[in-house]
Design a protein around this motif. Structure first.
Motif, short mmCIF file in Angstrom:
data_model
loop_
_atom_site.label_atom_id
_atom_site.label_comp_id
_atom_site.label_asym_id
_atom_site.label_seq_id
_atom_site.Cartn_x
_atom_site.Cartn_y
_atom_site.Cartn_z
N VAL A 155 -1.31 -4.47 -4.79
CA VAL A 155 -0.46 -3.59 -5.09
C VAL A 155 -1.86 -2.06 -4.98
O VAL A 155 -2.10 -2.28 -6.45
CB VAL A 155 0.18 -3.27 -6.43
N THR A 156 -1.37 -0.90 -3.90
CA THR A 156 -2.47 -0.47 -4.25
C THR A 156 -2.34 0.94 -3.42
O THR A 156 -0.97 1.22 -3.28
CB THR A 156 -3.75 -0.43 -3.72
N ASN A 157 -3.15 1.81 -3.42
CA ASN A 157 -2.35 3.35 -2.29
C ASN A 157 -3.51 3.30 -1.69
O ASN A 157 -4.78 2.78 -2.05
CB ASN A 157 -2.82 4.36 -3.54
N ILE A 158 -3.30 4.52 -0.48
CA ILE A 158 -4.14 4.66 0.45
C ILE A 158 -5.46 5.77 -0.13
O ILE A 158 -6.42 6.11 0.76
CB ILE A 158 -3.43 5.45 1.94
N VAL A 159 -5.08 6.95 -1.22
CA VAL A 159 -5.67 7.93 -1.83
C VAL A 159 -5.31 7.19 -3.57
O VAL A 159 -4.97 6.75 -3.89
CB VAL A 159 -5.42 9.14 -1.50
N PRO A 160 -6.39 6.64 -3.73
CA PRO A 160 -6.72 6.56 -5.41
C PRO A 160 -7.13 7.56 -7.07
O PRO A 160 -7.20 7.16 -7.62
CB PRO A 160 -7.40 5.86 -4.93
N ILE A 180 1.00 -1.43 -0.19
CA ILE A 180 0.24 0.06 -0.32
C ILE A 180 0.76 0.64 -0.29
O ILE A 180 1.71 1.71 1.20
CB ILE A 180 -0.90 -0.04 0.67
N GLY A 181 0.73 1.95 -0.89
CA GLY A 181 1.36 3.72 -1.25
C GLY A 181 0.88 4.33 -0.98
O GLY A 181 -0.37 4.21 -0.18
N GLU A 182 1.52 5.65 -1.61
CA GLU A 182 0.42 6.89 -1.06
C GLU A 182 -0.29 7.05 -1.69
O GLU A 182 -1.20 7.30 -1.49
CB GLU A 182 1.44 7.82 -0.79
#
Ligand code: URA
Length: 284
Positions: free
Chosen positions: A175-180, A136-138
């Protein structure tokens, strides 16, 4: 004692204060007041009443040839002035979806986060949603915004190399981010934007149901684990994370974008990735 001694002492005191407050890296030459950015009304002299959170968003009209585009004033931007309400709305809606596909569709139609209105694309996820490991990235950058997938640019290439070094790739990780949505100009997402999007990433974790999470960088680590520690303190640690009735672990590590700026710190990330490998092998 000279005036310049005094100002040097003041500067050192200010620096000490920031270090003690957990600021562990510099992103820009000048400070930005993110709170005033999101809270400023569109027209301070004649504020317009805010629409209700559930009101349908006004459509963004495409400008005709030769016409100056009207500034995008939308429901999403006014919702940013009331992030608590938008986050509550996000939480209520996220509960109602039962698959990652439904969650992606929900996000595509969600207008409560102002970032949606400056981004080109929703950046939902990449990799294998059935994998037991979730990175999880930013927030997306320019390449991700253009392509619509996370970690596609230089940091993504580095992340791929780091994964490959311990025998992983995007078939064995999600793979994903906290803000899309991409924050304009690649700035950090504001605390309000993170709060609005948090119910979605929490639901995404529940639906993907990984055994292990890796938080890339400080905003991700703080949003997922709740720690206020800076990343240089948090990295290499496992934090408990509750998914339904299971307790899994979230490992904090440095963000690849930071490693591109500070290549010497790769040795720390390498330590974390060896810890990750050991965790995947059931050794820690
Ligand atoms: N940085 C992130 O945190 N996420 C991306 O998807 C790309 C860069």
């Amino acid at each position: 004692m000279t005036a310049s001694d005094d100002s040097q002492r003041d500067l050192i005191a200010a620096l000490d204060f920031h270090v003690a407050a957990g600021v562990d890296l510099m992103l820009d030459e000048h400070p930005h007041d993110r709170f005033s950015e999101v809270e400023a009304p569109a027209h301070p002299a004649a504020p317009t009443p805010e629409p209700e959170i559930a009101a349908p968003p006004p459509r963004r009209e495409l400008p005709q040839r030769g016409e100056t585009p009207a500034p995008a004033r939308t429901y999403g931007q006014s919702a940013a002035a009331r992030p608590g309400e938008a986050a509550g709305d996000a939480r209520a809606r996220a509960k109602d979806v039962n698959s990652l596909e439904e969650l992606e569709a929900l996000l595509a139609g969600f207008d409560g986060c102002p970032l949606k209105f400056t981004a080109k694309n929703l950046v939902f996820a990449d990799g294998n949603p059935a994998a037991k490991l979730m990175f999880i990235g930013e927030a997306p950058g320019a390449d991700e915004d253009r392509i619509g997938k996370p970690f596609m640019g230089r940091s993504g290439k580095l992340l791929d190399r780091m994964m490959a070094a311990i025998g992983l790739d995007r078939t064995t990780a999600y793979v994903t981010n906290i803000v899309p949505w991409r924050p304009p100009g690649n700035r950090n997402p504001t605390p309000q934007e993170v709060a609005i999007c948090k119910p979605f990433i929490e639901r995404q974790i529940e639906l993907a149901d990984p055994d292990l999470i890796v938080c890339l960088g400080s905003p991700s680590t703080q949003a997922i684990t709740g720690t206020r520690d800076g990343i240089l303190k948090a990295r290499g640690r496992f934090y408990p994370y509750r998914v339904g009735d299971r307790e899994i672990r979230a490992l904090a590590t440095l963000h690849p974008a930071y490693l591109l700026r500070q290549p010497l710190q790769k040795r720390l990330a390498w330590r974390d990735f060896r810890t990750l490998r050991a965790a995947l092998d059931g050794k820690v």
